[in-house]
Design a protein around this motif. Structure first.
Motif, PDB file in Angstrom:
ATOM      1  N   MET A 608     -87.684   3.376   4.913  1.00 40.44           N
ATOM      2  CA  MET A 608     -86.751   2.341   4.872  1.00 40.44           C
ATOM      3  C   MET A 608     -85.333   3.109   4.921  1.00 40.44           C
ATOM      4  O   MET A 608     -85.194   4.238   4.043  1.00 40.44           O
ATOM      5  CB  MET A 608     -86.669   1.272   3.674  1.00 40.44           C
ATOM      6  N   VAL A 609     -84.375   2.571   5.544  1.00 38.12           N
ATOM      7  CA  VAL A 609     -82.938   3.600   5.729  1.00 38.12           C
ATOM      8  C   VAL A 609     -82.103   2.328   5.256  1.00 38.12           C
ATOM      9  O   VAL A 609     -81.970   1.233   5.760  1.00 38.12           O
ATOM     10  CB  VAL A 609     -82.627   4.260   6.839  1.00 38.12           C
ATOM     11  N   ARG A 610     -80.933   2.905   4.383  1.00 39.06           N
ATOM     12  CA  ARG A 610     -79.874   1.688   4.226  1.00 39.06           C
ATOM     13  C   ARG A 610     -78.528   2.253   5.042  1.00 39.06           C
ATOM     14  O   ARG A 610     -78.105   3.301   4.785  1.00 39.06           O
ATOM     15  CB  ARG A 610     -79.681   1.924   2.787  1.00 39.06           C
ATOM     16  N   ILE A 611     -78.003   1.305   5.808  1.00 32.76           N
ATOM     17  CA  ILE A 611     -76.748   1.526   6.571  1.00 32.76           C
ATOM     18  C   ILE A 611     -75.648   1.019   5.968  1.00 32.76           C
ATOM     19  O   ILE A 611     -75.741  -0.140   5.463  1.00 32.76           O
ATOM     20  CB  ILE A 611     -77.092   1.629   8.059  1.00 32.76           C
ATOM     21  N   THR A 612     -74.640   1.378   6.339  1.00 30.72           N
ATOM     22  CA  THR A 612     -73.137   0.556   6.038  1.00 30.72           C
ATOM     23  C   THR A 612     -72.618   0.368   7.419  1.00 30.72           C
ATOM     24  O   THR A 612     -72.458   1.169   8.032  1.00 30.72           O
ATOM     25  CB  THR A 612     -72.417   1.500   5.304  1.00 30.72           C
ATOM     26  N   ILE A 613     -72.217  -0.962   7.631  1.00 31.52           N
ATOM     27  CA  ILE A 613     -71.606  -1.430   8.729  1.00 31.52           C
ATOM     28  C   ILE A 613     -69.910  -1.268   8.470  1.00 31.52           C
ATOM     29  O   ILE A 613     -69.649  -1.750   7.145  1.00 31.52           O
ATOM     30  CB  ILE A 613     -71.778  -3.088   9.097  1.00 31.52           C
ATOM     31  N   PRO A 614     -69.329  -0.644   9.189  1.00 34.92           N
ATOM     32  CA  PRO A 614     -67.905  -0.280   8.644  1.00 34.92           C
ATOM     33  C   PRO A 614     -67.045  -1.488   8.601  1.00 34.92           C
ATOM     34  O   PRO A 614     -67.185  -2.492   9.172  1.00 34.92           O
ATOM     35  CB  PRO A 614     -67.381   0.339   9.901  1.00 34.92           C
ATOM     36  N   GLU A 615     -65.966  -1.299   7.772  1.00 28.97           N
ATOM     37  CA  GLU A 615     -65.109  -2.391   7.459  1.00 28.97           C
ATOM     38  C   GLU A 615     -64.053  -2.745   8.860  1.00 28.97           C
ATOM     39  O   GLU A 615     -64.084  -2.021   9.753  1.00 28.97           O
ATOM     40  CB  GLU A 615     -63.848  -2.109   6.265  1.00 28.97           C
ATOM     41  N   ILE A 616     -63.610  -3.997   8.700  1.00 25.34           N
ATOM     42  CA  ILE A 616     -62.615  -4.120   9.954  1.00 25.34           C
ATOM     43  C   ILE A 616     -61.259  -3.846   9.684  1.00 25.34           C
ATOM     44  O   ILE A 616     -60.740  -3.257  10.916  1.00 25.34           O
ATOM     45  CB  ILE A 616     -62.389  -5.840   9.993  1.00 25.34           C
ATOM     46  N   ALA A 617     -61.004  -3.260   8.750  1.00 25.28           N
ATOM     47  CA  ALA A 617     -59.580  -2.242   8.658  1.00 25.28           C
ATOM     48  C   ALA A 617     -59.598  -1.977   7.122  1.00 25.28           C
ATOM     49  O   ALA A 617     -60.179  -2.537   6.114  1.00 25.28           O
ATOM     50  CB  ALA A 617     -58.440  -3.134   8.753  1.00 25.28           C
ATOM     51  N   THR A 618     -59.055  -0.862   6.652  1.00 22.21           N
ATOM     52  CA  THR A 618     -58.995  -0.249   5.480  1.00 22.21           C
ATOM     53  C   THR A 618     -57.411  -0.164   5.100  1.00 22.21           C
ATOM     54  O   THR A 618     -57.276  -0.278   3.942  1.00 22.21           O
ATOM     55  CB  THR A 618     -59.550   1.191   5.501  1.00 22.21           C
ATOM     56  N   SER A 619     -56.557  -0.026   5.961  1.00 15.43           N
ATOM     57  CA  SER A 619     -55.208   0.157   5.378  1.00 15.43           C
ATOM     58  C   SER A 619     -54.675  -1.337   5.075  1.00 15.43           C
ATOM     59  O   SER A 619     -54.886  -2.076   5.741  1.00 15.43           O
ATOM     60  CB  SER A 619     -54.262   0.778   6.184  1.00 15.43           C
ATOM     61  N   GLU A 620     -54.099  -1.280   4.058  1.00 16.14           N
ATOM     62  CA  GLU A 620     -53.607  -2.785   3.585  1.00 16.14           C
ATOM     63  C   GLU A 620     -52.544  -3.368   4.689  1.00 16.14           C
ATOM     64  O   GLU A 620     -52.709  -4.453   4.912  1.00 16.14           O
ATOM     65  CB  GLU A 620     -52.720  -2.727   2.279  1.00 16.14           C
ATOM     66  N   LEU A 621     -51.738  -2.620   5.224  1.00 15.51           N
ATOM     67  CA  LEU A 621     -50.930  -3.167   6.321  1.00 15.51           C
ATOM     68  C   LEU A 621     -51.383  -3.691   7.613  1.00 15.51           C
ATOM     69  O   LEU A 621     -51.331  -4.620   7.870  1.00 15.51           O
ATOM     70  CB  LEU A 621     -49.995  -1.887   6.618  1.00 15.51           C
ATOM     71  N   VAL A 622     -52.518  -2.853   7.964  1.00 14.78           N
ATOM     72  CA  VAL A 622     -53.473  -3.331   9.091  1.00 14.78           C
ATOM     73  C   VAL A 622     -53.976  -4.563   8.693  1.00 14.78           C
ATOM     74  O   VAL A 622     -54.181  -5.666   9.449  1.00 14.78           O
ATOM     75  CB  VAL A 622     -54.335  -2.279   9.666  1.00 14.78           C
ATOM     76  N   LYS A 623     -54.655  -4.708   7.345  1.00 12.01           N
ATOM     77  CA  LYS A 623     -55.383  -5.970   7.162  1.00 12.01           C
ATOM     78  C   LYS A 623     -54.092  -7.165   7.138  1.00 12.01           C
ATOM     79  O   LYS A 623     -54.720  -8.172   7.649  1.00 12.01           O
ATOM     80  CB  LYS A 623     -55.938  -5.685   5.649  1.00 12.01           C
ATOM     81  N   ARG A 624     -52.998  -6.890   6.666  1.00  9.23           N
ATOM     82  CA  ARG A 624     -52.342  -7.999   6.707  1.00  9.23           C
ATOM     83  C   ARG A 624     -51.751  -8.422   8.016  1.00  9.23           C
ATOM     84  O   ARG A 624     -51.657  -9.785   8.129  1.00  9.23           O
ATOM     85  CB  ARG A 624     -50.741  -7.574   5.944  1.00  9.23           C
ATOM     86  N   CYS A 625     -51.690  -7.415   8.832  1.00  6.77           N
ATOM     87  CA  CYS A 625     -51.088  -7.856  10.298  1.00  6.77           C
ATOM     88  C   CYS A 625     -52.299  -8.634  10.952  1.00  6.77           C
ATOM     89  O   CYS A 625     -52.147  -9.651  11.736  1.00  6.77           O
ATOM     90  CB  CYS A 625     -50.721  -6.738  10.998  1.00  6.77           C
ATOM     91  N   LEU A 626     -53.557  -8.219  10.621  1.00  7.91           N
ATOM     92  CA  LEU A 626     -54.547  -8.723  11.480  1.00  7.91           C
ATOM     93  C   LEU A 626     -54.860 -10.096  10.816  1.00  7.91           C
ATOM     94  O   LEU A 626     -55.098 -11.228  11.672  1.00  7.91           O
ATOM     95  CB  LEU A 626     -56.078  -8.065  11.229  1.00  7.91           C
ATOM     96  N   GLN A 627     -54.749 -10.500   9.644  1.00  9.59           N
ATOM     97  CA  GLN A 627     -54.855 -11.745   8.811  1.00  9.59           C
ATOM     98  C   GLN A 627     -53.570 -12.623   9.524  1.00  9.59           C
ATOM     99  O   GLN A 627     -53.853 -13.789   9.879  1.00  9.59           O
ATOM    100  CB  GLN A 627     -54.416 -11.457   7.550  1.00  9.59           C
ATOM    101  N   GLY A 628     -52.608 -11.994   9.732  1.00 10.01           N
ATOM    102  CA  GLY A 628     -51.423 -12.933  10.132  1.00 10.01           C
ATOM    103  C   GLY A 628     -51.743 -13.466  11.479  1.00 10.01           C
ATOM    104  O   GLY A 628     -51.494 -14.602  11.848  1.00 10.01           O
ATOM    105  N   VAL A 629     -51.953 -12.344  12.476  1.00  8.27           N
ATOM    106  CA  VAL A 629     -52.075 -12.663  13.746  1.00  8.27           C
ATOM    107  C   VAL A 629     -53.259 -13.666  13.763  1.00  8.27           C
ATOM    108  O   VAL A 629     -53.299 -14.544  14.720  1.00  8.27           O
ATOM    109  CB  VAL A 629     -52.336 -11.301  14.566  1.00  8.27           C
ATOM    110  N   LYS A 630     -54.587 -13.328  13.129  1.00  9.52           N
ATOM    111  CA  LYS A 630     -55.496 -14.298  13.303  1.00  9.52           C
ATOM    112  C   LYS A 630     -55.146 -15.690  12.936  1.00  9.52           C
ATOM    113  O   LYS A 630     -55.654 -16.504  13.483  1.00  9.52           O
ATOM    114  CB  LYS A 630     -56.647 -13.862  12.264  1.00  9.52           C
ATOM    115  N   ALA A 631     -54.403 -15.989  11.822  1.00  7.88           N
ATOM    116  CA  ALA A 631     -53.970 -17.415  11.610  1.00  7.88           C
ATOM    117  C   ALA A 631     -53.005 -17.989  12.487  1.00  7.88           C
ATOM    118  O   ALA A 631     -53.330 -19.218  12.637  1.00  7.88           O
ATOM    119  CB  ALA A 631     -53.136 -17.146  10.088  1.00  7.88           C
ATOM    120  N   ILE A 632     -52.543 -17.079  13.194  1.00  3.87           N
ATOM    121  CA  ILE A 632     -51.572 -18.069  14.225  1.00  3.87           C
ATOM    122  C   ILE A 632     -52.089 -18.006  15.697  1.00  3.87           C
ATOM    123  O   ILE A 632     -51.643 -19.272  16.200  1.00  3.87           O
ATOM    124  CB  ILE A 632     -50.250 -17.052  14.571  1.00  3.87           C
TER     125      ILE A 632
END
Length: 1844
Positions: A608-632
């Motif tokens: 068995m091997v365990r893998i990690t699926i990467p995050e959608i964004a790591t920097s706070e700024l990019v996360k915020r912008c993605l959230q905002g654009v997604k909401a609108i």
């Protein structure tokens, strides 16, 4: 080839790969019983449950290797932290055989085994489950659901029972009344599925089917059946039990609470909502039986109930749980009616039942015997006949036992059933079910049907009123296996070809590339690929394979058959087309254990091997912008955008953290239609590596040959520059190429591609990014992010031609904005296609501007905000609206006046505000609201200073005067950790010994305590012993020590449950001169009375037991464990038992043990136990204890009962016990018996002749306790004439005829004592006197008090024992409680005139002689009356430390001391004087209890030293008790003056002391310990909350007004003993050193009582700049005192002001803050607050603000004069300005709130000719006049016109 390239490009690189093995497996191998487990034959895997649906986590069970035949399973979940912060690790629950191992750990954190459980039989299933314990319904009406306590538990299912272990350490075992197939954790508790055995087919007469699903809401609750509510054909919903054995649960989720079941017959999946049953539904189910007329239902619902109940008691069934009932059925003889059997037997399952709506066929009440025979294999029809015969006559008593029916707890409602398709397979049960969310928050319920190789996804959402779930359509995804990736809202699908593909909802994101795992290569495929997807073809990776994947096997074409898991379906499956054959040996077999964004892959070679699926964004700024654009954006576009971004961000070999923002900008702008390659600033964004082909969509080229631009682009690239400077270029002597000067950026126009995804949404995206920019301004930690974002915003604003926005960004960042000038042209035609949202405003919304307007009191527009993204903006807006504008509705649900919500979908919820606590001012409202929305100090620190100022001001205000009932979070926010710690300090850390050293702070200091310790723990070692007489006296003294020691060490120790309590030995050895030989009194050489040390040992045991604090954790076993092995120590153990009763622990002793001790017949043990048990049950009228005591009191037994030989002292103890148990209840029968017992005759056989006095006294005291303080209100006792009877006992007279059952005993006189029919006053007087005192205690009843007046004639005085005068005086004063005054005048007023006139003065040398007066009688009467009055003074002021009372008593004590040495002492008698002196000493100690007063201590030590003369055991006892009271509980306890306490003290301090250590004639010695019932903790110790050490603090105590004094305050230096709480109005911790703290006692004393009972720790917080009293006693070293001495002239302004002076401002952020600060202090709301509360401390230094303001004004004015006016004018007229002046210009514009050129033009200011016109025109622009004065010369261009 292009397809392959595209496919390769959309791969997503998975994170690092790790070999996975369950952590529990390793631990199991080390487990002691591991060997036996391997040898044991375990049952085959099929019997074990193979899947736990909570998230499809339990692994499929399979052998690890051939050797270990060990079945194992495990499940993983995301680690949960107690605090609630984000933690990232896995928790694993591993099951193997009969072990369960719970471990925690992650890849960067070592794994640890948290708990390991081993049970008796193999574990079938283990799971986590949270049980909710509903709180007891409290008095408050507003109990919200949040008060429920959640108990986190692990449940372990075995064959016959389920074990539940909670994290707190509680263990429960619940027996199971049936075989369980599966257990599921729900939101409410556990859900059980009964295993339906194969033989359970419906018998020929159809019977009521048995429920198949049961719930258990708490391990202590019953297991109850589940009911189901399904809509009928005509809409009539019916509630019935779930009894359909064809229905199996395949999935259960807690949030949302739903169950998914599978019908094995119809092959359909159904979803149900799981909820609690409503009361009316419970009634419906239970009433079903009553509707049926058949008699069989008479007995319904009893038998199963009885069975379940008997099982839950713990006797677990042996073989099959219900086997034992089959015999009952076969015996039941009855006639079977044929009519009942004619029903159709085919109807079996519940689905069918619910469709055929015949009421008789419904599942009736859950009852009846028929349900127990499902486990017997023989289906004999006779056995069922009893149920179906309408006239069944069952002789079976079992059926009739009526028990209440089991009420169902949970109910399931039908929500959705999948549609029936033609090609439905028989066994298409879902093997894995989970809930997943897509990137836009839409929820899907996915279930994997393995036989069809399909993953079916159903979209569902909540209805608008949040009451139910609405399910949508099903989407099928071809899949062999699937798992959710919750961390990033996606799911992983394993396709049949072996590819791993990531989906978001049902949208395909891309293939997952796993470094180190071979991608499946295509060797054979159908020639016609499905049009939807390109051929899956990827070349093998270049990286070598990881070692653990095993060697590559030869290229054998493996058959696809084993992979599809069911070869019979292979040919029908449409899926065979896309089936690729594996060339490599290792392929992914299945997925399991998804946690957050990690998932385990099971490979075909059993690793068995365990893998990690990467995050959608790591920097706070990019996360915020993605959230905002997604909401609108609309959801479909948002998903596409996110998918594109995800692919770009996580491409194999993708970017690192630093370039994430750059990648985001490029990606976003490409999607908007920009050509980022050509735009200057995006071109220079530093990428490592070329752009991925996904990002830049292929542009249409004009020609294939290329163009000059390409060459120029290459020459200006970084690559070219790097190459030119490369040493190789120099070595080869390459000439640098001349780059032709690029065309000017302004001329080079770039146009946007309007066909891209986001082109039409550019304005919306721009506006959202602007709001995020404003939000980030409110977080001072995001400065870098703001600068990155503003560059993007400026570009978009330029291209959208938004002048106002460009000007706004320029003012914020003058240095940044001027540097980028390149614009892109958006075609006018295409601008029309752009979607301009309604919320887009031409004026840029600015949070600082909004606040500024609020502070100035101008009208404000609602501020736009994005729910969930701009939370800070919302918080700041609402808090300013509340605090500055004073609008209290701002924090209620509707904040619409101030906030304008921007959404594309549903509304977000605003936290409502509950007034749970006392709120008076706006500041308090604000602070409480902020904690309700989760605002903490950490958030406050990251808010910019100017914005935070109003909030800080409110906090400052609240910190000064907090309420004591605010919740913990509020106290933390206002910086009062002392309050928050007090609020949460309910569970004080228990040390081994409660701190006794606190006395080091108080009063008498350490040495006093030390000397007491020495006195009370003394061991006799006197070298100067003269003979045995002295020795015996010293022994008497030593034996009298333990009672005092018990007081001193009261409640000071927490015993260790595994050790015995140490009881110090009583040392009775001394040394004899001249050779210092040791003499032991027990050795037998010295003549000592027998049993001399018997009571001393008893007291020693009590003293040891009283050390145990009431809060200690001890149980019955520990008490028995302390029982000594040696018989000599039995007395000590007896005392120990009494002590446990006094501190409340004896209630834990099992009744069995109590009877065990009593039957031993050991006198001391019986006394200790009876008194202990009664004290523990004080005033409860407990029947069991009453029975226990009655056996020992002949008067309470029936007259005909056998006469038991009960030792006299045990009888006395039992009588007092009755008094304690019935204290204050005025129980008639008890009172009647006790009244008679006071005058109990000695009996004809002299059976009661010894020590009659103590029995009579005990009866009197007990009667007093029973009727305590009831006075004349003794209801229902008027016929007993209690007061008259007691009066007769007191003064004597003829015996009354006794009514009642014991009259015979009272009739016959004694044959030896000549009492006749008169009352023996010497025996009955003390008891009767004290009984009167207690019954009329504090009633101020004059008539009764007059009975107790001392006689005032010589004749009458001769009739009364002088000792009894003490008791009468005491009783009289206690009745006239309110008349007691603490002065000698009042004390003397109790002495009759005849005694006063003839009293002998102390200093008389010869005695006056008198014929008619007996001077001896008068003198004795005098001292005893004074002692009685003084004792009552002690009771009245017990524990009060009243100075007047102390002085008065001290005066009399010294008088008596002088008397002792006076020549007249012989008249009074030494014994009498010693008694009175002891009484006075006790009174003094009562008044000063716990205070350790020095003068009293000196008296005690003086008395302790006296050993000769009249000093006997009793006097020593009294002195040591006085010493003990003085240091009660080590100075932590004091005495109370409640009625109950006075009764206890009367028993303990009875003023007749034993002559020797075995003397119990007048008063039982054991009663001396009852003082414990009067002790109460009253020590208040301030503890500094920061250093956690005790400290001094000034406390102001306010007394309530009374009839003697008005309301008064007194200052005490704590640590101190508080006065009695009922006298107090409030307690305040006073400044200036500590923050003030008010405890208001008018609302109730419970808060303070709980503080005192937990050690009296009051947390205080030192103010800044102050030192504690210990470090700085006079207060001369505080910071304030130092600033007075060293005047500091220069006001230190902000650094920002200095920077402005040096003209170094590159951004105006800090200037804004200063501006907001100045505006806040000049705002109207602040001025009003200051005027309302003028003495309130200013939050900032008042000199500081004007200095700062002037500095800024001067700096800006100097700039204007030095040429700034030119650039200002060119700015206002819209011409380009000088670059060097840009920064200062922006500062000027911000500080003076200058409108933009556009606004000025609109205002029509050009034509103005004089200042007054300007003033009028500027009015609507809200510009301050001082700014206008500076602008006017520029606008008017004519200095003369400045004159008005």
């Amino acid at each position: 080839m292009s397809d392959q390239c595209e496919e390769r490009a959309t791969m997503i690189a998975a994170g690092d790969l790790q070999e996975f093995a369950p952590r529990g497996r390793e631990h199991c191998r080390r487990h002691p019983s591991a060997l036996t487990l391997q040898l044991r034959r375990l049952q085959p895997a099929s019997e074990l449950c193979s899947s736990d649906g909570a998230a499809g986590l339990v692994g499929s069970l399979r052998e690890v290797t051939i050797h270990e035949r060990q079945r194992e399973s495990w499940q993983l979940r995301k680690g949960a932290s107690d605090v609630g912060e984000e933690v990232d690790y896995d928790e694993e629950l591993y099951v193997a055989s009969n072990m369960v191992i719970w471990s925690k750990g992650s890849k960067n954190q070592a794994s640890t085994v948290y708990k390991a459980f081993t049970v008796d039989s193999p574990v079938l299933q283990a799971l986590w489950c949270d049980f909710t314990i509903a709180p007891e319904k409290s008095e408050k009406a507003d109990v919200s659901g949040s008060d429920e306590i959640v108990e986190k538990c692990i449940c372990i299912l075995q064959n016959s029972c389920i074990n539940v272990h909670s994290i707190e350490g509680k263990d429960y075992i619940a027996a199971l009344p049936f075989q369980v197939a599966n257990v599921w954790p729900t939101k409410f508790g556990l859900l059980f599925e009964r295993s339906s055995s194969s033989h359970e087919v419906p018998p020929s007469p159809p019977r009521e089917p048995l429920p198949t699903m049961f719930s258990m809401l708490h391990p202590l609750d019953e297991i109850t059946p589940l009911v189901c509510k399904s809509g009928g054909v005509f809409g009539s919903a019916r509630v019935q039990y779930v009894a359909d054995y064809t229905m199996r649960i395949v999935f259960l989720s807690a949030e949302p609470s739903i169950v998914m079941t599978y019908d094995t017959i119809q092959s359909l999946h159904t979803v149900w909502a799981l909820r609690r049953v409503k009361p009316e539904e419970q009634n419906t189910v239970l009433k079903f039986s009553e509707q049926m007329g058949t008699p069989q239902h008479v007995a319904t619902s009893s038998s199963l109930t009885a069975h379940l109940r008997s099982l839950s008691k713990g006797d677990s069934p042996v073989a099959s749980p219900f086997q034992n009932y089959s015999s009952i059925h076969s015996q039941s003889r009855s006639v079977s009616s044929p009519s009942m059997q004619s029903r159709s037997p085919s109807i079996s399952n519940m689905a069918a039942l619910s469709r055929s709506h015949s009421p008789a066929l419904g599942v009736h009440s859950f009852s009846g015997v028929q349900r127990f025979n499902f486990s017997s294999n023989t289906q004999s029809p006779r056995r069922h006949s009893i149920i179906h015969s309408p006239n069944s006559t069952s002789s079976d008593s079992f059926l009739i036992t009526e028990t209440e029916p089991i009420v169902p707890e949970l109910c399931i409602d039908h929500l959705w059933t999948e549609t029936i398709t033609n090609m439905r397979e028989k066994n298409s049960q879902a093997s894995k079910v989970f809930i997943t969310t897509d990137l836009c928050g839409q929820k899907f319920l996915c279930f994997l049907v393995e036989s069809q190789l399909q993953l079916r996804c159903v979209k569902f959402q909540e209805s608008n009123d949040k009451s139910q779930l609405i399910f949508g359509s099903v989407t099928n995804i071809q899949a062999k296996d699937a798992a959710p990736v919750e961390g990033i809202d996606t799911l992983l699908v394993l396709e049949g070809s072996g590819n791993l593909v990531l989906y978001s909802g049902v949208v395909r994101v891309g293939k997952v590339f796993i470094p180190g795992l071979p991608a499946p290569s295509l060797t054979m495929s159908n020639q016609m690929p499905r049009p939807s997807t390109p051929l899956d073809s990827v070349s093998t990776p270049s990286k070598p394979l990881n070692k653990h994947l095993g060697p590559l096997e030869e290229s054998v074409l493996l058959s696809p058959v084993p992979e599809l898991r069911d070869s019979s379906k292979l040919h029908d499956s449409t899926y065979v087309e896309d089936c690729t054959f594996q060339q490599l040996g290792t392929f992914i077999h299945s997925l399991r254990d998804p946690v957050h964004n990690r998932v385990t892959l099971e490979l075909s070679n059993n690793t068995m091997v365990r893998i990690t699926i990467p995050e959608i964004a790591t920097s706070e700024l990019v996360k915020r912008c993605l959230q905002g654009v997604k909401a609108i954006l609309p959801k479909e576009i948002a998903v596409q955008m996110l998918v594109k971004w995800y692919n770009a961000y996580n491409a194999p070999g993708g970017p690192n953290y630093h370039s994430e923002w750059n990648l985001f900008v490029t990606c976003l702008m490409n999607m908007m239609g920009y050509n980022t390659e050509r735009l200057a600033w995006t071109r220079n964004l530093d990428f490592e590596g070329s752009l991925s082909p996904v990002i830049a969509p292929k542009k249409a080229r004009p020609s294939e040959t290329g163009s000059d631009e390409d060459w120029e682009y290459l020459l200006s690239s970084d690559y070219h520059r790097n190459f030119e400077s490369h040493p190789v270029a120099k070595a080869l002597r390459l000439d640098p190429l001349e780059v032709s000067a690029p065309k000017d950026d302004f001329l080079q126009s770039l146009s946007l591609d309007s066909s891209t995804l986001l082109f039409t949404h550019i304005p919306a995206i721009f506006f959202v990014l602007h709001l995020i920019y404003e939000e980030l301004k409110l977080n001072s930690l995001m400065g870098e992010g703001i600068r990155s974002l503003v560059v993007l915003l400026v570009q978009l604003a330029r291209d959208l031609k938004l002048e106002a926005y460009i000007d706004y960004y320029y003012r914020d960042y003058p240095a940044l904005v001027k540097s980028s000038r390149q614009t892109c042209i958006i075609d006018q035609v295409q601008t029309g296609f752009m979607h301009h949202p309604s919320f887009f405003s031409a004026e840029p919304p600015s949070i600082f501007q909004w606040l500024s307007s609020c502070l100035k009191g101008e009208g404000v527009q609602p501020y736009p905000y994005l729910p969930g993204i701009c939370e800070r903006s919302k918080l700041v807006v609402v808090s300013v609206a509340l605090y500055i504008l004073g609008d209290e509705s701002a924090v209620s649900n509707e904040a619409s006046h101030y906030l304008y919500k921007i959404t594309s979908g549903k509304d977000a919820l605003i936290c409502s505000f509950r007034h749970s606590t006392s709120v008076s001012s706006l500041a308090e409202k604000l602070v409480i609201w902020m904690t309700n929305v989760g605002f903490t100090l950490r958030d406050l620190e990251s808010l910019p200073f100017g914005v935070a100022l109003p909030i800080r001001d409110a906090i400052y205000y609240c910190r000064e005067q907090p309420a004591s009932d605010w919740p913990e979070a509020v106290c933390l926010l206002i910086g009062r950790q002392d309050l928050s710690k007090q609020a949460c300090e309910g569970n004080l850390q228990k040390g081994k010994s409660v701190s006794m050293g606190i006395n080091g702070f108080r009063g008498t200091g350490y040495w006093a305590e030390h000397s007491v310790q020495k006195l009370l723990h003394r061991i006799i070692e006197y070298p100067e012993l003269e003979g045995t007489h002295k020795d015996r006296q010293l022994c008497q003294r030593t034996m009298a020590l333990p009672v005092g020691r018990g007081m001193f060490t009261l409640f000071s120790y927490h015993p260790v449950p595994t050790e015995q309590l140490p009881i110090p030995k009583l040392n009775l050895t001394g040394r004899a001169p001249p050779r210092n030989t040791t003499v032991d009194l027990n050795s037998g050489n010295i003549d000592v009375p027998p049993n001399m040390a018997c009571w001393a040992s008893f007291h020693n045991g009590v003293a040891a037991g009283l050390k145990i604090a009431p809060a200690s954790q001890i149980d019955s076993a520990w008490i028995v464990y302390n029982k000594p092995k040696i018989a000599e120590l039995a007395n000590e153990y007896a005392g120990f038992l009494m002590a446990l009763g006094l501190n409340g622990h004896l209630t834990k002793l099992a009744t069995l043990n109590i009877h065990d001790y009593l039957t031993k017949g050991h006198e001391m043990t019986s006394i200790g136990l009876l008194l202990g048990v009664s004290a523990a049950k004080l005033g409860t009228m407990d029947m069991a204890i009453t029975r226990l005591l009655s056996i020992h009191i002949p008067a309470l037994l029936p007259p005909t009962s056998t006469e038991l030989d009960v030792p006299h002292n045990v009888q006395v103890a039992a009588v007092i016990g009755i008094g304690l148990v019935y204290q204050g209840t005025a129980h008639r029968h008890t009172a009647e018996v006790l009244l008679a017992e006071i005058g109990r005759p000695p009996g004809p056989e002299m059976e009661y002749c010894t020590d009659r006095e103590s029995y009579s006294l005990a009866s009197g005291l007990a009667l007093g306790m029973v009727c305590l303080g009831h006075g004349s209100n003794l209801i229902g006792m008027s016929d007993l004439n209690v007061p008259e009877q007691l009066y007769q006992y007191m003064v004597g007279g003829h015996r009354r005829f006794q009514a009642g059952m014991h009259r015979e005993k009272h009739k016959s006189p004694s044959y030896q004592i000549k009492e006749g029919d008169t009352i023996n006053v010497d025996v009955t007087c003390p008891g009767a006197t004290l009984a009167l005192a207690m019954i009329y205690l504090k009633t101020n009843n004059r008539s009764i008090a007059d009975w107790l007046q001392a006689p005032d004639t010589m004749y009458l005085l001769d009739f009364v024992k002088p000792e009894f005068l003490l008791l009468r005086t005491l009783a009289r004063c206690l009745i006239l409680w309110d008349d007691i005054l603490p002065n000698s005048k009042w004390v003397n007023s109790n002495v009759p005139q005849i005694i006063r006139e003839n009293s002998i003065s102390l200093h008389a040398t010869e005695l006056p002689s008198s014929e008619d007066l007996s001077l001896e009688t008068l003198a004795q009467a005098h001292v005893y009356i004074i002692a009685g009055a003084c004792l009552s003074l002690g009771f009245r002021f017990a524990g009060s430390e009243n100075l007047a009372a102390f002085n008065c008593l001290y005066k009399y004590a010294t008088d008596f001391l002088k008397c002792l040495s006076a020549p007249t002492a012989s008249i009074t008698g030494h014994y009498n004087l010693e008694t009175c002196l002891s009484v006075l000493l006790l009174s003094l100690a009562m008044v000063m209890a716990g205070s350790g007063n020095l003068k009293v201590l000196q008296l005690c030590r003086f008395m302790h030293k006296k050993t000769g003369g009249e000093m006997n055991y009793g006097f020593h006892l009294a002195h040591h008790m006085a010493l003990g009271l003085l240091f009660l509980g080590g100075g932590r306890y004091s005495l109370s003056t409640s009625n109950s306490s006075i009764a206890a003290l009367l028993c303990a301090l009875y003023p007749h002391f034993p002559v020797h250590s075995t003397d119990n004639r007048y008063h039982l010695q054991a009663l001396r310990h009852l003082y414990v019932l009067a002790a109460e903790p009253r020590l208040l110790t301030p503890v500094d909350v920061d250093s956690n050490t005790p400290c001094y603090a000034l406390i102001e105590v306010t007394y309530k007004g009374t009839q003697w004094y008005a309301e008064a305050t007194e200052e005490l230096m704590a640590p101190t003993l508080l006065p009695e709480l009922h006298l107090l109005k409030q307690i305040r911790v006073k400044g200036p050193r500590y923050w003030e703290l008010l405890i208001d006692l008018s609302k109730g004393t419970n808060h303070l009582k709980s503080i005192l009972s937990k050690g009296g720790i009051l947390y205080v917080k030192l103010r800044a700049g102050q030192l504690s009293y210990k470090e700085d006693p006079m207060g001369w070293r505080s910071l304030l005192a130092q600033t007075v001495t060293h005047r500091n002239s220069e006001a230190r302004a902000f650094k920002a002001v200095r920077r402005l002076e040096r003209r170094e401002m590159s951004e105006t952020f800090e200037l804004w803050q200063i501006k907001l600060v100045l505006e806040f202090f000049s705002s109207r709301s602040h001025q009003e607050r200051m005027s309302r509360n003028p003495n309130r401390g200013l939050f900032m230094n008042s000199e500081f603000l004007p200095v700062m303001k002037c500095t800024i004004d001067n700096t800006l004015d100097q700039w204007l004069q030095a040429g700034g006016d030119v650039s200002l004018h060119s700015y206002l007229s819209g011409q380009p300005t000088d670059e060097s002046q840009l920064s200062m210009l922006a500062c000027f514009l911000i500080y003076h709130s200058v409108p933009t050129p556009g606004q000025l033009a609109a205002g029509g200011l050009e034509g103005s000719t004089n200042f007054s016109e300007l003033l009028l025109k500027f009015k609507q622009l809200n510009m301050p006049v001082r700014a206008l004065l500076r602008l006017a010369p520029l606008l008017l261009r004519n200095p003369q016109s400045m004159v008005l």
